[in-house]
Structures are given as C-alpha cells and as structure tokens.
Design an enzyme around this catalytic site. Structure first.
Site, mmCIF file in Angstrom:
data_model
loop_
_atom_site.group_PDB
_atom_site.id
_atom_site.type_symbol
_atom_site.label_atom_id
_atom_site.label_comp_id
_atom_site.label_asym_id
_atom_site.label_seq_id
_atom_site.Cartn_x
_atom_site.Cartn_y
_atom_site.Cartn_z
ATOM 1 N N CYS A 1 2.058 -42.520 -46.802
ATOM 2 C CA CYS A 1 1.405 -43.710 -46.261
ATOM 3 C C CYS A 1 1.003 -44.621 -47.422
ATOM 4 O O CYS A 1 -0.083 -45.181 -47.453
ATOM 5 C CB CYS A 1 0.207 -43.364 -45.379
ATOM 6 N N LYS B 1 0.667 -34.802 -36.911
ATOM 7 C CA LYS B 1 2.129 -34.804 -36.787
ATOM 8 C C LYS B 1 2.648 -33.442 -36.338
ATOM 9 O O LYS B 1 3.660 -33.360 -35.641
ATOM 10 C CB LYS B 1 2.740 -35.243 -38.120
ATOM 11 N N ASP C 1 5.016 -34.792 -45.624
ATOM 12 C CA ASP C 1 4.114 -35.950 -45.602
ATOM 13 C C ASP C 1 3.215 -35.796 -46.824
ATOM 14 O O ASP C 1 2.129 -35.241 -46.750
ATOM 15 C CB ASP C 1 3.314 -35.967 -44.295
#
Length: 420
Positions: A357, A239, A304
C-alpha cells in the site's frame, strides 16, 4: 447526528492533538486510547474530535504556513477548522479569544499559490520530490488533494453468507445509505461512517470493513477451490478472509505473520466469517524453519509486504511525518527478502502476488524488477487479464490504484508465475 461545537469539545481535540504531535505512536492508536479513557464522548463527538485532529495531520504544512510562526496546538486546530470546514469567526466564536478574529481572517485569506509546492500539497520535501519524479507536478497536485481528504468507509460482503444486493437491501432497511463499489464485486461503500460494531450484519460476519482497493488483491491472486494458499503477511486477516471466501471454504489457507497480536485479532473475525479452512501460523521471520514444509507446494502465495503505508494517508496521515527517505530504503531491503522467501513456497505453475500500500516505485516496481532479474524461473502475468475474468476493468500489466483516479487507497500489486 452532528456534534455541537463547544469549548469542552475543542478542549478534547486540543488534548488529543498534543499527544499526536509527539509522533511516538500511530495516530489511530492514540485516538482510540484517548476515547477509551473518555467514554463520556458520544459517537458524534468522537467523530468530530478524530476528524479535527486528523485534519491537522493531513494539512500540517499549510496549516503551519497560515499560522505565520504563531504555532500552538490551539492555533493549528483553529486554522484546520477554518480550512477544512470553511468556518470563520462566527462558527468558531465559542472558543475564540479576544483579538483572534482578525488573526484568523488573515490566516484564511492566505493564498495557496504563495506557498512552495510541497507546502501547498502538505507533503514533506523528500516525499514530494519522489512523487514529482514519478508522476509530474500536475498529477502530484491531484494525488495530494485526494490524500488530504478523509477516506470513505468500505465494506466487503462475505459471499459465504450473503450476496451484495441482499446486504445493500438490509443496510437500506436500517437507514444506512450505501452503494455498490465501482471495482470490487463484493464492495459496498457507505455514504457516512455509522457505528457498525453492533450491527447484525457485522456481528454475523456477513460484512467486514475493508477498503475496496485491498479487495482487488484477492481477485488478483484468484485462488480456486481445493488449493493450498498462503497469505504470507496476513496481519489481522482482512485479505485472508476474502481469500477463504473465494476458495468457498475449501482447501488449506495458511495465514502467516510474525506478530501474535495481529494474529490474535484474526481469531474473532474468523469465528464470525464461518471459515474453517484457515490455519493461522506465527513465524519468527521470513526464514523460519516452519516454512520448509510448505516449500514448492503452494498453488498461490500472497505477499502483502510491510511497507511505508503512504498509499493509506487518507486514513493514516501521520505516516507522511513518521516515515523518511531512510526508512523507505530500509523497508525496500526487507521487502526484497520477504518476496524471495515467499516465492520459494510456490509450486511450478503456481502464482505469487507481491503487493504494497505504498505509492513509491522503490517499494513496488523496483522490488519486482530486481526479483525477476534474480529469479528467471518466474515470469510476470498481466494483472488486467486476471481481473477482467472477474468483471474488473483496469488497464495495466501490474495493478496500480491511486486515490485521485480510483477512489481507493493507493495500492500496487504484481502477479508472478513460477514456470512449470
């Protein structure tokens, strides 16, 4: 090119599976280590072995139910090949022993409707129960079916070097079937899983492997030219590279991580990408003193967060057997601490994107709700409005991607803005 099914190839699969079922190390690392030790296996043979053993991990509970108590690595593999490839005694003849044909026919004939729901979905009971509470029985069935399929191979085009149409044309010229992604403006989805490590587009940094869902996190952060941006949990930098390209290689982009090993993997990717605005920084933890100089200065912060990874079960099916309800609770505490620390870096008017995720609300919505309750200087902003500016049509105040709906890995993300 397909691998030719032989007893030797089956023996390799059995050897790998024996190592995987210890669940001592991540499955992809175990498989990679085995292939490094057996370089005689070609690309097609490796693909067959990897997919066969991963099929056992994906379909673990229904495979065991069909084995009817006669569990062994060998029988697990035979049942997995029968279930996922629809192979019978004829296809498996090279490895079947005397008397196994009848046993295999009975295993293939077992009705899934006779299995308990969690077994049919190939989920541990604790995870099935959590997903059932969030989604309901019918959607859990659809979600589990999607998670039990192998993930496609997605690429992200490096917009600093090439546009997507040119990348698609080059792949087609080289005989690699591919199509534009349905969500990310930079995504390319391959029809197969060719070896890309030596392909000119990869070597030149014109493409990187990155799930299409992961790419949307960069668009949700939406960094601009000349800004100061922080990728708080950068990992190996997939990312980070997208953020740098969206910034058009301007401004300052800090890639933070607690792992030297992960940041080391970023270096060759950075070199290929052509980016010069990325500054990797290793931190000890989310309270590291190095962060003080960034406090209140960042225009954008991507978090993240470390998570259970349950949205990536198509790629990492071992996670559903390695995680537990207790480990998710521990992760949630860590996620809350990381988000609170990362948010301190945002300037007034700056944006923080919290992402995982994971499929579980306690790692996602619950973390954001608790953060907002404790930090009245932050407000949520609409994910759908941000993404629409990039031509990405997804509904919702937060980003929620699910493999059975969006054909990506499972992701959650919320965009938050610090009040001016």
């Amino acid at each position: 090119m397909k691998a030719r099914f032989t007893p030797a190839l089956f023996a390799h699969a059995e050897a790998v599976l024996g190592q995987l079922l210890n669940f001592e190390h991540p499955a992809d690392a175990v498989v990679s280590r085995y292939f490094r030790a057996h370089r005689e296996l070609g690309h097609a043979d490796r693909a067959f072995v990897a997919e066969t053993v991963f099929a056992v991990l994906r379909r673990g509970r229904s495979v065991e139910a069909r084995c009817a108590g006669k569990l062994s690595d060998r029988k697990r593999l035979l049942v997995a090949l029968a279930m996922t490839r629809d192979w019978g005694a004829h296809e498996l003849a090279p490895v079947l022993k005397v008397g196994e044909a009848d046993w295999l026919a009975a295993a293939r004939g077992m009705a899934e409707s006779d299995m308990p729901p969690a077994v049919r979905c190939d989920l541990p009971d604790w995870l099935y129960d959590k997903l059932l509470g969030q989604f309901g029985a019918d959607e859990v069935d659809a979600l589990a079916a999607a998670l039990n399929q192998p993930a496609p191979l997605d690429l992200r085009v490096n917009s600093l070097k090439m546009d997507r149409d040119a990348a698609l044309a080059r792949l087609a010229a080289d005989g690699i079937a591919a199509a534009p992604g349905g969500l990310s403006p930079l995504a390319v989805r391959l029809a197969d899983k060719p070896a890309l490590a030596r392909h000119p587009l990869f070597l030149d940094g014109a493409v990187e492997v990155q799930d299409e869902g992961s790419q949307l996190l960069g668009y949700l952060l939406d960094p601009r030219r000349g800004e100061m941006v922080v990728d708080f949990c950068a990992g190996a930098g997939g990312k980070t590279l997208l953020l740098g390209a969206l910034m058009r290689n301007t401004g300052r982009l800090y890639a933070l991580d607690v792992s030297d090993k992960r940041l080391a993997k970023l270096k060759p990717r950075l070199a290929r990408s052509g980016l010069s605005n990325v500054h990797p920084v290793r931190i000890e933890h989310e309270r590291d003193g190095k962060l003080k100089r960034l406090a209140g200065k960042a225009d954008r912060v991507l978090v993240d967060a470390p998570c259970s990874g349950l949205g990536t079960l198509r790629r990492n099916p071992d996670l559903k057997w390695r995680q537990s309800a207790a480990s998710v609770t521990e992760l949630a505490a860590k996620q809350a601490a990381i988000l609170a620390a990362a948010a301190k870096l945002a300037r007034p008017g700056g944006r923080v994107v919290y992402a995982t995720c994971s499929l579980l609300a306690e790692e996602n919505e619950a973390i954001v709700a608790a953060f907002l309750a404790e930090h009245p200087d932050f407000i949520p902003i609409s994910a759908s409005d941000i993404l629409a500016r990039h031509g990405i049509a997804l509904e919702g105040e937060t980003l929620r991607l699910l493999p059975h709906r969006h054909h990506t890995d499972g992701f959650f993300a919320a965009a938050l803005e610090r009040r001016s």
